[in-house]
Design an enzyme around this catalytic site. Structure first.
Site, PDB file in Angstrom:
ATOM      1  CG  HIS A 273      38.866  38.879  44.659  1.00 37.25           C
ATOM      2  ND1 HIS A 273      40.355  38.659  44.866  1.00 37.25           N
ATOM      3  CD2 HIS A 273      38.590  37.827  43.437  1.00 37.25           C
ATOM      4  CE1 HIS A 273      41.030  38.275  43.717  1.00 37.25           C
ATOM      5  NE2 HIS A 273      40.286  37.826  42.381  1.00 37.25           N
TER       6      HIS A 273
ATOM      7  CB  CYS B 289      43.178  36.738  39.358  1.00 37.30           C
ATOM      8  SG  CYS B 289      42.708  38.288  40.042  1.00 37.30           S
TER       9      CYS B 289
ATOM     10  CG  HIS C  31      39.175  33.354  40.929  1.00 37.83           C
ATOM     11  ND1 HIS C  31      40.089  33.021  40.988  1.00 37.83           N
ATOM     12  CD2 HIS C  31      38.821  34.983  41.197  1.00 37.83           C
ATOM     13  CE1 HIS C  31      40.604  34.168  40.713  1.00 37.83           C
ATOM     14  NE2 HIS C  31      40.504  35.317  40.446  1.00 37.83           N
ATOM     15  CD  GLU C  32      36.149  36.906  40.376  1.00 40.86           C
ATOM     16  OE1 GLU C  32      35.872  37.674  40.961  1.00 40.86           O
ATOM     17  OE2 GLU C  32      36.705  36.179  39.618  1.00 40.86           O
TER      18      GLU C  32
HETATM   19 ZN   LIG Z   1      41.131  37.213  40.458  1.00 40.83          ZN
END
Ligand SMILES: [Zn+2]
Length: 195
Positions: free
Chosen positions: A148, A100, A144-145
């Site tokens: 966030h 990341c 993954h995003e």
């Molecule tokens: Zn990330």
């Protein structure tokens, strides 16, 4: 248009609540999207989320492509996801090494287990709603995003902390193995506009 500094873990803005976008014609949204695109290209990332550049909105971008750290196989177009929801996840889960831009600027990689295929529903930058079903690297980057959006970093989801590796070790020993290539192969991109 500008390349922004990617915030690093520990910065509270990565943990702040992210707001849904309500006005798709807002100039600030256009400038946020443009900054995300520029920053993703400049940093060589395959995905980036608004909080990573200090903007607490539910917006992220993906560009599943071949980079220094990723052999994507088939490349995808750059996509923007506004107010995203993952509406389906496969039962099958796979372990893929993730890094990341917000974790020592992508210098740390670790194994994370996530569903192999997902369907995400979101709005594009013109405010059109769409659904996308995909797998491989693209499904991985979306998940993954999406994390966030909820202030979750991949380091909170490591399957085995004994297997954390440096970027150089990952590049040399993991990135181009047949197993990694098979796991990252995107064999499905089903995109449709929805009402
Ligand atoms: Zn990330």
């Amino acid at each position: 248009m500008a390349v922004r500094r990617v915030l690093q873990i520990g910065d509270p803005r990565l943990k702040n609540k992210n707001k849904d976008v309500v006005d798709f014609n807002d100039k600030k949204l256009a400038s946020l999207i443009s900054d995300l695109k520029d920053t993703m290209v400049k940093t060589g990332l395959v995905g980036i989320a608004a909080p990573q550049i200090g903007k607490n909105y539910c917006v992220f971008a993906t560009h599943s492509r071949n980079t220094k750290t990723r052999s994507a196989g088939k490349e995808d177009v750059l996509r923007i996801y506004i107010n995203p929801k993952i509406i389906h996840s496969s039962k099958e889960e796979i372990i893929i090494y993730e890094g990341c831009g917000s974790v020592i600027r992508g210098q740390l990689f670790g194994p994370v287990k996530r569903p192999q295929e997902i369907t995400v529903c979101a709005f594009d930058e013109k405010g059109h709603k769409f659904e996308l079903t995909t797998n491989g690297l693209l499904a991985r980057v979306i998940q993954h995003e999406y994390d966030h959006m909820c202030g979750i970093e991949f380091t909170e989801k490591i399957a085995d902390y004994m297997k954390l590796v440096s970027r150089s070790f990952y590049l040399k020993n993991i990135k181009d193995t047949p197993e990694t290539k098979e796991l990252l192969a995107v064999t499905k991109i089903e995109y449709k506009n929805t009402p």
